[in-house]
Design an enzyme around this catalytic site. Sequence first.
Site, PDB file in Angstrom:
ATOM      1  N   GLU A 171      11.817  -7.014   5.174  1.00 26.20           N
ATOM      2  CA  GLU A 171      11.221  -8.132   4.201  1.00 26.20           C
ATOM      3  C   GLU A 171      10.020  -8.066   3.018  1.00 26.20           C
ATOM      4  O   GLU A 171       8.940  -7.052   3.186  1.00 26.20           O
ATOM      5  CB  GLU A 171      10.439  -9.694   4.389  1.00 26.20           C
ATOM      6  N   HIS A 210      15.487 -16.761   2.956  1.00 30.97           N
ATOM      7  CA  HIS A 210      15.104 -17.711   4.116  1.00 30.97           C
ATOM      8  C   HIS A 210      13.972 -18.321   3.198  1.00 30.97           C
ATOM      9  O   HIS A 210      13.635 -18.946   2.213  1.00 30.97           O
ATOM     10  CB  HIS A 210      13.400 -16.517   4.603  1.00 30.97           C
ATOM     11  N   ASP A 233       3.426 -11.591  16.087  1.00 29.97           N
ATOM     12  CA  ASP A 233       4.623 -11.571  15.612  1.00 29.97           C
ATOM     13  C   ASP A 233       3.552 -10.779  14.426  1.00 29.97           C
ATOM     14  O   ASP A 233       4.200 -11.017  13.031  1.00 29.97           O
ATOM     15  CB  ASP A 233       5.667 -11.933  15.191  1.00 29.97           C
ATOM     16  N   ARG A 271      15.317  -9.075   2.716  1.00 30.96           N
ATOM     17  CA  ARG A 271      14.723 -10.153   2.738  1.00 30.96           C
ATOM     18  C   ARG A 271      14.035 -10.906   2.051  1.00 30.96           C
ATOM     19  O   ARG A 271      12.796  -9.940   1.430  1.00 30.96           O
ATOM     20  CB  ARG A 271      14.077 -10.272   4.562  1.00 30.96           C
ATOM     21  N   LYS A 306       2.246  -7.263   7.930  1.00 28.08           N
ATOM     22  CA  LYS A 306       3.180  -8.823   8.053  1.00 28.08           C
ATOM     23  C   LYS A 306       2.524  -9.575   8.803  1.00 28.08           C
ATOM     24  O   LYS A 306       2.390  -9.632   9.349  1.00 28.08           O
ATOM     25  CB  LYS A 306       4.769  -8.810   8.055  1.00 28.08           C
ATOM     26  N   LEU A 358      10.067 -11.345  16.220  1.00 26.92           N
ATOM     27  CA  LEU A 358       9.503 -12.468  16.603  1.00 26.92           C
ATOM     28  C   LEU A 358       9.498 -12.651  17.923  1.00 26.92           C
ATOM     29  O   LEU A 358       9.316 -12.082  18.813  1.00 26.92           O
ATOM     30  CB  LEU A 358       9.532 -13.790  16.418  1.00 26.92           C
ATOM     31  N   ASN A 364       4.316 -13.370  10.243  1.00 25.91           N
ATOM     32  CA  ASN A 364       4.812 -15.062  10.945  1.00 25.91           C
ATOM     33  C   ASN A 364       4.930 -15.343   9.735  1.00 25.91           C
ATOM     34  O   ASN A 364       4.296 -16.478   9.419  1.00 25.91           O
ATOM     35  CB  ASN A 364       5.205 -14.965  12.125  1.00 25.91           C
TER      36      ASN A 364
END
Length: 533
Positions: free
Chosen positions: A110, A186, A54, A155, A116, A44, A118
């Site tokens: 992740e 997360h 992001d 992640r 991806k 980010l 955010n």
Amino acid sequence: MKKTTQLKNMLQSNNLEFIMEAHNGLSAKIVENTGFKGIWASGLSISAALGVRDNNEASWTQVLEVIEFMSDTTNIPILLDGDTGYGNFNNMRRLVRKLEQRGIAGVCIEDKLFPKTNSFINSEAQPLADIDEFCGKIQAAKDAQTDPDFVVVARVEAFIAGWGLDEALKRAEAYRLAGADAILMHSKKSNASEIKAFMDAWGDRHPVIIVPTKYYSTPTTHFTEWGVSLVIWANHNVRAAITAMEETTKQIFEDQSLMNVEGSVASVGHIFELQGANELKEAEKKYLPTYGQEMNAIILAASRGLQLGDLTEDIPKTMLKVNGEPILHTMVSQFNAIGIKDITVVRGYKREMIDLPNVKMLDNIDFEQTKDLDSLIVASKEIRGTTVIAYGDILFKSYVLNELLNDDNDITIVVDAHVAKEGRNPRDFIYANQHCNRKDFSQKVILEKMSPKIPVEKAFGEFVGLWKVTETGASIILSHYEKVKDIAISGKWQINDFFNSLLEKNDVYIKYIDGSWLDVDDIVDLQKAEEIK
């Protein structure tokens, strides 16, 4: 200890460890200087610093370039926020090899789909990666690494996507078995209930990393009690930088002045410190040619320059710009160009405005009541070896300095044989034993008197405010000062008074020039200064 080993030891430590976000070389250096043991290279934050979203809008090679600078400037490990690995297992393998080449300690990937989004943007609508496919990506990363301590973190985004504890546990265990060195769990909740539930069920079977951006009010002691291995403070440096830049930019825009911000921002000198300017200075001593390195310079720059009026209300005249650069900076550059790196500036009026890298600063606190001689006395300990001394408000062509340094006399002053016109400010005119003779290249001219009271029509020339002493000359100057200091101090004497008293038992030689310099005393001088290059 290798950076990879440092990071692995943090994950396996019995203590709760912390790493801090950085997004470029400068912020990484600040993180290290603060005392953190590791750096989180936030996707980010790096995206924000590059001015893009992001969403993998910055390519992985662009991210790689940023973190290479971060790695080069620090000695602590960096864990890269590697998003989804920038593609499939093959992209993952190449990424790991490139990270190892650049000294990056680990990567966190992740379990979402490429490109991806955010985790805090419409997160429950984001699909997660297939578990088997993601496990293959982890295995590919571990197979690609050549350093056994390189860290691969998996992640888990199950809580972010709203899939619950069972899915989080299922994915975390699969990733552990696939070879991940740690699990990053997360959560976007404002409390740490999901994290606690996971830690209770996880049973300390593998290192766990958390990112308490949303549940920041949870006491850190709870993380220790639950068995968390590593906490990432994920984006606060870039957020703090944005706040500071917006406030400072707004202030300058509204004020059209720097007066209200200069005291509240980092000094330019601190920037140079973070950049490692001092290390470069030491390296120059080792690797550059020795010419000039046994020389030093003193610049007397304490005066305001009252004749310049409002132009010097906020800055000393040595900082007035000519051809886009402050007078002082031009002079320092000229000294540097011939190898003189040991430079001392004596400041006075608005001294906080004078701050240069690799330049020693001394202050004449009583500049309003004293003269240039008093400023020189402040720097008396810097008169050693071959020393060039200059007023801080003069400009001269580079050959003038070369002419002075090529003179082998112990004390030599530069004199302009083209005498200034009457009606200007009082000048230090001189008498000498000879007039300038351009055809006599071995001419030895000795100073007989220096004074602004010498009639212009009888003057042999004008002292330009630039002179040099050898090691012997430095001893003569310092010894003579000890004899006359009771008279000389506290604004009673000018430089010319000191020279005149010195002449009673010592020779001061003259190096004549014809123009090619300027003493910036008033607006007219400033306008002419553009011609001195």
